[in-house]
Design an enzyme around this catalytic site. Structure first.
Site, PDB file in Angstrom:
ATOM      1  N   TYR A 113      29.335  -4.357  48.313  1.00  0.00           N
ATOM      2  CA  TYR A 113      29.190  -3.614  47.055  1.00  0.00           C
ATOM      3  C   TYR A 113      29.151  -2.110  47.291  1.00  0.00           C
ATOM      4  CZ  TYR A 113      29.010  -7.715  44.194  1.00  0.00           C
ATOM      5  OH  TYR A 113      29.381  -8.875  43.535  1.00  0.00           O
ATOM      6  N   ARG A 116      32.716  -1.165  47.380  1.00  0.00           N
ATOM      7  CA  ARG A 116      33.277  -1.118  46.024  1.00  0.00           C
ATOM      8  C   ARG A 116      32.816   0.144  45.287  1.00  0.00           C
ATOM      9  NH1 ARG A 116      32.959  -6.938  43.134  1.00  0.00           N
ATOM     10  NH2 ARG A 116      34.416  -5.842  41.752  1.00  0.00           N
ATOM     11  N   HIS A 167      29.731  -7.244  32.446  1.00  0.00           N
ATOM     12  CA  HIS A 167      29.238  -7.660  33.752  1.00  0.00           C
ATOM     13  C   HIS A 167      28.425  -6.594  34.474  1.00  0.00           C
ATOM     14  CE1 HIS A 167      32.892 -10.568  33.616  1.00  0.00           C
ATOM     15  NE2 HIS A 167      31.836 -11.071  33.020  1.00  0.00           N
ATOM     16  N   CYS A 175      15.659  -4.596  40.799  1.00  0.00           N
ATOM     17  CA  CYS A 175      14.884  -5.272  41.817  1.00  0.00           C
ATOM     18  C   CYS A 175      15.270  -6.744  41.879  1.00  0.00           C
ATOM     19  CB  CYS A 175      13.388  -5.130  41.529  1.00  0.00           C
ATOM     20  SG  CYS A 175      12.350  -5.791  42.866  1.00  0.00           S
ATOM     21  N   CYS A 222      13.092  -1.490  46.504  1.00  0.00           N
ATOM     22  CA  CYS A 222      12.420  -1.176  45.248  1.00  0.00           C
ATOM     23  C   CYS A 222      11.232  -0.252  45.497  1.00  0.00           C
ATOM     24  CB  CYS A 222      11.950  -2.466  44.579  1.00  0.00           C
ATOM     25  SG  CYS A 222      11.017  -2.187  43.052  1.00  0.00           S
ATOM     26  N   CYS A 225       7.785  -2.377  44.263  1.00  0.00           N
ATOM     27  CA  CYS A 225       7.215  -3.554  44.930  1.00  0.00           C
ATOM     28  C   CYS A 225       7.730  -3.761  46.349  1.00  0.00           C
ATOM     29  CB  CYS A 225       7.456  -4.810  44.096  1.00  0.00           C
ATOM     30  SG  CYS A 225       9.170  -5.390  44.113  1.00  0.00           S
TER      31      CYS A 225
END
Length: 335
Positions: A113, A116, A167, A175, A222, A225
């Protein structure tokens, strides 16, 4: 009986003066049907009668729906990951689009990703993106449903009021912990974290170059958390956002649809394909712009019936078919 002479393959001859005269006469007849007198570019294989009837219908249409697919961005250099080109390195791209794949190998998915994201940031919107943005500005009751996650429609200044993505976006993250609600939108950092830096001299989509072995601690994390972040895109097995579905259904519920444009997609993935069927029920005629012939057996509502099919590169044919309404589109480099 005399022996028959062997068959010969004659070289095609140039069109006669009479044939050329007929072609010009026919073009003039079609030209009269078009208000501005513009005709499609001679290098494109667009039937003049289809051109004239489509332009006339587009000019008179008020409520226009569009379904946009990967073929819209192909000319901008965005891989479609469909058909023969559906692999990234040795991986089927569809196998890299699920929560299970992310859980199994988050480093692999983030490198995919991130690649991309990198490609999308290097790309520029093509003339089809710009044409659709201009068409939306001309026709306030126009809605484009985009299956793309590359952000090129937005960068072409397509009005947000006339665009609904299905999408998600490559540039939004959230997260991976379902108990945590952290999200971040419009994150255009390249790379998103230092460990995902792509060497300029390497094409990491090629298996000639090994991928990095990136520890989880160096992947996007994240801030609330400390779980891993993931791309905020819709993967296989995940539902579309309720807000997206509600907006599209509300638009369809308003009433009659005059025209639907299906651009750069085979329209075989549901629920996106269902919007073609819904538009037909609402009275729309369907115009398809794609490199491949539509499959009318896919349940998409018979796209050829009482409609148009224009085969070719969307970046070339969409501007030609819309220029009667928006005017000619030129890129900054003069093209």
């Amino acid at each position: 009986m005399a022996a028959s002479s062997p068959k010969t393959h004659l070289k095609p001859t140039a069109a006669s003066k009479h044939a050329l005269a007929l072609q010009k006469k026919y073009a003039k007849q079609q030209n009269r049907k078009i208000r501005s007198g513009l005709l499609p570019a001679s290098n494109l294989d667009i039937d003049l009668e289809d051109y004239a009837s489509f332009v006339s219908h587009l000019q008179s249409s008020t409520r226009v729906l569009a379904l946009l697919g990967a073929g819209l961005s192909a000319a901008s250099g965005i891989p479609t990951f469909r058909g023969a080109g559906g692999f990234w390195r040795e991986h089927n791209a569809m196998d890299l689009a699920s929560p299970e794949a992310f859980e199994k190998d988050p480093a692999l998915l983030w490198q995919f990703y991130n690649y991309r994201r990198h490609m999308a940031l290097k790309a520029i919107p093509n003339k089809a993106h710009i044409s659709l943005a201009k068409l939306a500005a001309k026709k306030p009751d126009f809605l484009a449903i985009s299956q793309n996650i590359d952000g090129l429609s937005e960068r072409a200044k397509h009005p947000a009021a006339n665009l609904q993505t299905l999408h998600g976006s490559l540039f939004n993250v959230r997260c991976s912990n379902v108990q945590c609600k952290y999200t971040l939108e419009d994150d255009f950092r390249d790379p998103i974290v230092p460990a995902l830096q792509i060497p300029e001299e390497h094409d990491i989509s090629s298996t000639k170059f090994p991928l990095k072995d990136i520890p989880h601690s160096e992947l996007p994390t994240c801030p609330q958390c400390q779980s891993l972040l993931r791309p905020a895109v819709v993967w296989f097995g995940e539902p579309l956002a309720m807000s997206a579905r509600d907006r599209i259904h509300s638009w369809l519920d308003i009433g009659k649809v005059d025209l639907m444009l299906v651009i750069g997609t085979s329209a075989t993935v549901w629920p996106a394909a269902n919007y073609i069927y819904a538009a037909r029920l609402a009275g729309a005629r369907i115009a398809v712009f794609n490199m491949e012939d539509p499959d009318d057996e896919d349940g998409s509502g018979g796209m050829r019936e009482e409609g148009w099919f224009f085969k070719g590169d969307a970046s070339e044919i969409v501007p030609e078919l819309t220029k009667e309404v928006i005017g000619p589109v030129h890129m900054k480099d003069g093209r």
